[in-house]
Scaffold this motif. Structure first.
Motif, PDB file in Angstrom:
ATOM      1  N   CYS A  13     -38.621 -12.415 -29.611  1.00  0.00           N
ATOM      2  CA  CYS A  13     -37.224 -12.860 -29.525  1.00  0.00           C
ATOM      3  C   CYS A  13     -37.094 -14.073 -28.601  1.00  0.00           C
ATOM      4  N   ALA A  14     -37.840 -14.056 -27.494  1.00  0.00           N
ATOM      5  CA  ALA A  14     -37.810 -15.198 -26.570  1.00  0.00           C
ATOM      6  C   ALA A  14     -38.344 -16.453 -27.245  1.00  0.00           C
ATOM      7  N   LEU A  15     -39.386 -16.307 -28.041  1.00  0.00           N
ATOM      8  CA  LEU A  15     -39.923 -17.443 -28.791  1.00  0.00           C
ATOM      9  C   LEU A  15     -38.848 -18.021 -29.705  1.00  0.00           C
ATOM     10  N   GLU A  30     -25.064 -18.728 -24.205  1.00  0.00           N
ATOM     11  CA  GLU A  30     -24.654 -18.561 -25.595  1.00  0.00           C
ATOM     12  C   GLU A  30     -25.816 -18.063 -26.443  1.00  0.00           C
ATOM     13  N   ILE A  31     -26.996 -18.602 -26.227  1.00  0.00           N
ATOM     14  CA  ILE A  31     -28.164 -18.131 -26.978  1.00  0.00           C
ATOM     15  C   ILE A  31     -28.423 -16.662 -26.660  1.00  0.00           C
ATOM     16  N   GLU A  32     -28.345 -16.309 -25.387  1.00  0.00           N
ATOM     17  CA  GLU A  32     -28.533 -14.911 -24.991  1.00  0.00           C
ATOM     18  C   GLU A  32     -27.513 -14.016 -25.689  1.00  0.00           C
ATOM     19  N   ARG A  33     -26.266 -14.435 -25.691  1.00  0.00           N
ATOM     20  CA  ARG A  33     -25.210 -13.650 -26.329  1.00  0.00           C
ATOM     21  C   ARG A  33     -25.520 -13.451 -27.810  1.00  0.00           C
ATOM     22  N   GLY A  40     -29.020  -8.455 -32.116  1.00  0.00           N
ATOM     23  CA  GLY A  40     -29.478  -7.174 -31.594  1.00  0.00           C
ATOM     24  C   GLY A  40     -30.966  -7.244 -31.311  1.00  0.00           C
ATOM     25  N   LEU A  41     -31.339  -6.853 -30.153  1.00  0.00           N
ATOM     26  CA  LEU A  41     -32.755  -6.917 -29.793  1.00  0.00           C
ATOM     27  C   LEU A  41     -33.481  -5.631 -30.139  1.00  0.00           C
ATOM     28  N   PHE A  49     -36.786 -10.109 -22.028  1.00  0.00           N
ATOM     29  CA  PHE A  49     -36.284 -11.206 -22.853  1.00  0.00           C
ATOM     30  C   PHE A  49     -35.440 -12.158 -22.006  1.00  0.00           C
ATOM     31  N   LYS A  50     -34.525 -11.612 -21.208  1.00  0.00           N
ATOM     32  CA  LYS A  50     -33.639 -12.436 -20.376  1.00  0.00           C
ATOM     33  C   LYS A  50     -34.435 -13.190 -19.309  1.00  0.00           C
TER      34      LYS A  50
END
Length: 150
Positions: A13-15, A30-33, A40-41, A49-50
């Protein structure tokens, strides 16, 4: 799902988030949101991830400099997916010494096999191996001498 699997999913997900950030320049919040609320992770380790999502851009110059030593062209000319993989894995190699270098290399190569060009995993492996040898030389030497488990 094991913690290792949850971390692998968080890296994936981070990639994808780093790829989006590189191409769009969108705000990280915004990307995190988007990833947490819209996509959904799932069973990914959300805090990891954060950490990657916010840590990589904060130290992107250092990460890029560590990779730039070992590539034959400017980083901006590297495929955006491979550049994002180098950034995720580079961040882990440089700033997360609690993660064994072999885990970082393996995860980076697997991301490249899944998302990169057909032979991109070889490029990623070569660069990450050189970064690891420079920045994790004590760990690598200990592993070779049997002081650490491989």
């Amino acid at each position: 799902m094991s913690q290792a699997q949850a971390r692998t999913l968080a890296r994936k997900c981070a990639l994808q988030a780093m790829y989006q950030w590189q191409l769009t320049g969108y705000d990280l919040v915004e990307i995190e949101r988007q990833f947490v609320e819209e996509h959904g992770l799932g069973k990914a380790e959300v805090e990891y991830f954060k950490t990657l999502l916010h840590g990589i851009p904060a130290r992107v110059d250092e990460i890029d400099a560590s990779a730039a030593e070992f590539v034959d062209r400017p980083l901006k000319e590297i495929d955006p997916v491979e550049r994002a993989i180098l950034r995720v894995s580079g961040y882990e190699l440089l700033f997360m010494p609690e993660i064994p270098y072999r885990v970082v290399l393996n995860e980076g190569v697997n991301l490249a096999k899944s998302f990169g060009a057909s032979q991109g995993h070889r490029f990623i492996n070569g660069i990450l191996d050189k970064i690891a040898h420079k920045y994790r030389s004590v760990e690598i030497a200990a592993a070779k001498n049997g002081s650490l488990r491989p």
